[in-house]
Design a protein around this motif. Structure first.
Motif: not given
Length: 131
Positions: A8, A12, A86, A120
């Motif tokens: 992550r 995306l 994030l 996220w």
């Protein structure tokens, strides 16, 4: 510093294959059609913010609260540069609708950053369904 990882924090859309697996394995556990639609909406949200240092995993198990207030953050081993949105995953993992709106207003988050944060959070949560 810039994101150079595979987890992550980068783009995306780099998680499309993972989310496809999550949706497939989530069938029968939840109605995945709305999650698929949401992912398709959020996955290409524009980003113009540079990477920032992030924790990357602000979920309940990593957040210490005492007397209703933030007391500490655990698991900082993955601290590194990533999409600043994030860090917004905590808004969905830790807060209900009202407090989430207060957080967004206090941070003055624009629509794109907020949508990426939501993306996220969805990316992280979908793996928990079948994990």
């Amino acid at each position: 510093r810039t994101f150079r990882g595979t987890g992550r924090g980068g783009d995306l859309t780099a998680h499309d294959d993972y989310l496809a697996t999550c949706f497939e394995r989530g069938e029968g556990l939840l109605d995945v059609a709305p999650a698929r639609r949401l992912w398709n909406e959020l996955r290409e949200t524009p980003r113009d913010a540079p990477d920032a240092m992030t924790h990357g995993d602000l979920m309940p198990g990593n957040v210490l609260v005492a007397e209703g207030r933030l007391a500490g953050i655990l698991d900082v081993g993955g601290l590194g540069p990533a999409d600043p949105a994030l860090e917004l995953v905590g808004a969905w993992h830790l807060l209900e609708t009202g407090p989430r709106a207060v957080l967004r207003a206090a941070l003055a988050i624009d629509d794109d950053e907020w949508a990426r944060g939501r993306g996220w959070a969805l990316q992280q949560a979908m793996g928990l369904v079948w994990y």
